[in-house]
Design an enzyme around this catalytic site. Structure first.
Site, PDB file in Angstrom:
ATOM      1  CG  HIS A 121      -1.711  -1.232   1.382  1.00  0.00           C
ATOM      2  ND1 HIS A 121      -2.998  -1.310   0.940  1.00  0.00           N
ATOM      3  CD2 HIS A 121      -1.416  -2.461   1.891  1.00  0.00           C
ATOM      4  CE1 HIS A 121      -3.473  -2.522   1.186  1.00  0.00           C
ATOM      5  NE2 HIS A 121      -2.534  -3.244   1.758  1.00  0.00           N
ATOM      6  CG  HIS A 126      -6.310  -6.814   1.733  1.00  0.00           C
ATOM      7  ND1 HIS A 126      -6.012  -6.187   0.559  1.00  0.00           N
ATOM      8  CD2 HIS A 126      -5.321  -6.462   2.613  1.00  0.00           C
ATOM      9  CE1 HIS A 126      -4.904  -5.481   0.711  1.00  0.00           C
ATOM     10  NE2 HIS A 126      -4.455  -5.625   1.946  1.00  0.00           N
ATOM     11  CD  GLU A 168      -4.702  -8.108   7.130  1.00  0.00           C
ATOM     12  OE1 GLU A 168      -5.630  -7.510   6.542  1.00  0.00           O
ATOM     13  OE2 GLU A 168      -3.639  -7.541   7.479  1.00  0.00           O
ATOM     14  CG  ASP A 220       0.313  -1.073   5.169  1.00  0.00           C
ATOM     15  OD1 ASP A 220      -0.070  -0.221   4.358  1.00  0.00           O
ATOM     16  OD2 ASP A 220      -0.351  -2.099   5.459  1.00  0.00           O
TER      17      ASP A 220
HETATM   18  N1  HPA Z   1      -5.232  -4.990   5.561  1.00  0.00           N
HETATM   19  C1  HPA Z   1      -6.313  -4.309   5.191  1.00  0.00           C
HETATM   20  N2  HPA Z   1      -6.253  -3.067   4.754  1.00  0.00           N
HETATM   21  C2  HPA Z   1      -5.074  -2.475   4.672  1.00  0.00           C
HETATM   22  C3  HPA Z   1      -3.926  -3.137   5.044  1.00  0.00           C
HETATM   23  C4  HPA Z   1      -4.009  -4.478   5.509  1.00  0.00           C
HETATM   24  O1  HPA Z   1      -3.026  -5.147   5.852  1.00  0.00           O
HETATM   25  N3  HPA Z   1      -2.916  -2.266   4.843  1.00  0.00           N
HETATM   26  C5  HPA Z   1      -3.448  -1.127   4.351  1.00  0.00           C
HETATM   27  N4  HPA Z   1      -4.769  -1.243   4.254  1.00  0.00           N
HETATM   28 ZN    ZN Z   2      -2.542  -5.085   2.589  1.00  0.00          ZN
END
Ligand code: HPA
Ligand code: ZN
Length: 337
Positions: free
Chosen positions: A19, A197, A200, A279
């Protein structure tokens, strides 16, 4: 530098999960705050770093969106991305597919054009300066509405030939992929590739939804897919790329310790895992740091590291000839070690 460090840094690789707003280092946060006359709630760089202790994804997102407030102008977005590309090039990244979150900026009144033109000029500069190629992934914020995602896709219309894919990020729990099925279908109809995503923090059901309802080309993270054998077998059979982010997993408490990271388990199960930084300014490392963390903690050998690098090219959105060229260069580099 140890032999392992040199091997990891030299290994030609692609980064597929980054990101760009998450590459905002505290030093740049202060510099941009000063340049733009923005007040930030920290007295020093050390105080910013001290605030980066997260109990979960939402803790991080709150700080990440607040930090992004210093990004105001085309030049800011250019400088942000240029700094990332310099770091990535130093880590052996030869191709990067970078996510940006337009809604984080347009909702503050920053025009879409300022964001994307700044990023695109940095992409062009990185290719000249480092020979590093890049693609952009427009990510929708999943805590916002489907209508807001459609409005963002409409704003992107003049730049669709400069955007490779759409993605889905932000708060996962309570915002299942299903909410964005129609906007993903609209993006696909415009010729865009699709990533999301999933898994996670969210359950395996969200990974199924990303596959079946969003029809994604890649899964970002995907860790919790490991809880479902049938899903693992399917991901392996379909050769689905997972963009795994070890230091992110640690900082966001997806795992308790880096020694528990499942990267080698994923490879052993036949999953097409890649290693990425997510990030990096917030999670304590760029892509080579992520390779190093799992190599050390999980005892990955050179073959496993080479597999991760190979997966990063075959999982990219580059055309087949470019992928083949990167794989050939990777093989030449490996043969010379
Ligand atoms: N997960 C979800 N959204 C995000 C992430 C992440 O790891 N990093 C930046 N936005
Ligand atoms: Zn991410």
């Amino acid at each position: 530098m140890t032999d392992l460090d040199a091997f990891i840094t030299g290994l030609p690789k692609a980064e597929l999960h980054l990101h760009i707003e998450g590459s905002l280092e505290p030093e740049m946060m202060f510099a941009l705050a000063r340049r733009n006359g923005v007040t930030i709630p920290y007295a020093s760089v050390d105080e910013v770093r001290a605030a980066y202790a997260f109990g979960n994804l939402q803790d991080f997102l709150d700080i990440y969106y607040a930090g992004a407030d210093v990004l105001r102008t085309r030049q800011d977005f250019h400088d942000l991305a240029a700094a990332y590309f310099d770091r990535a090039a130093a880590d052996g990244v030869v191709h990067a597919e970078i996510m940006f979150d337009p809604q984080t900026h347009t909702d503050r009144g920053i025009p879409f054009a300022e964001v994307i033109e700044g990023l695109l000029s940095a992409c062009a500069e990185a290719e000249e300066k480092h020979g590093l190629t890049s693609l952009l992934i427009l990510s929708f914020l999943r805590h916002l509405s489907e209508a807001a995602a459609f409005a963002t896709l409409a704003q992107a219309e003049p730049w669709l030939n400069r955007i490779a894919a759409v993605g889905l990020d932000s708060s996962e729990m309570g915002h299942p992929p299903e909410k964005f099925a129609r906007v993903f279908a609209a993006a696909a109809a415009k010729g865009l590739r699709l990533v999301a995503h999933a898994g996670e923090e969210g359950p395996p059901a969200y990974v199924y939804e990303a596959l079946d309802l969003l029809k994604v080309d890649r899964i970002d993270h995907g860790n919790r897919a490991l809880e479902d054998e049938v899903l693992v077998a399917r991901l392996a059979r379909e050769g689905m790329t997972l963009t795994v982010c070890p230091l992110s997993n640690l900082k966001l408490c997806v795992i308790d310790a880096i020694e528990d990271h499942p990267i080698d388990q994923m490879l052993a199960l036949g999953l097409k895992a890649t290693v990425n930084s997510d990030d990096p300014a917030y999670f304590g490392g760029y892509v080579a740091d992520n390779y190093r963390a799992v190599a050390t903690a999980r005892g990955l050998d050179r073959d496993a590291l080479a597999t991760l690098a190979r997966n990063s090219f075959t999982g990219s959105f580059l055309p087949a000839e470019a992928v083949a060229a990167h794989l050939a260069k990777l093989d030449d580099w490996l043969a010379a070690q």
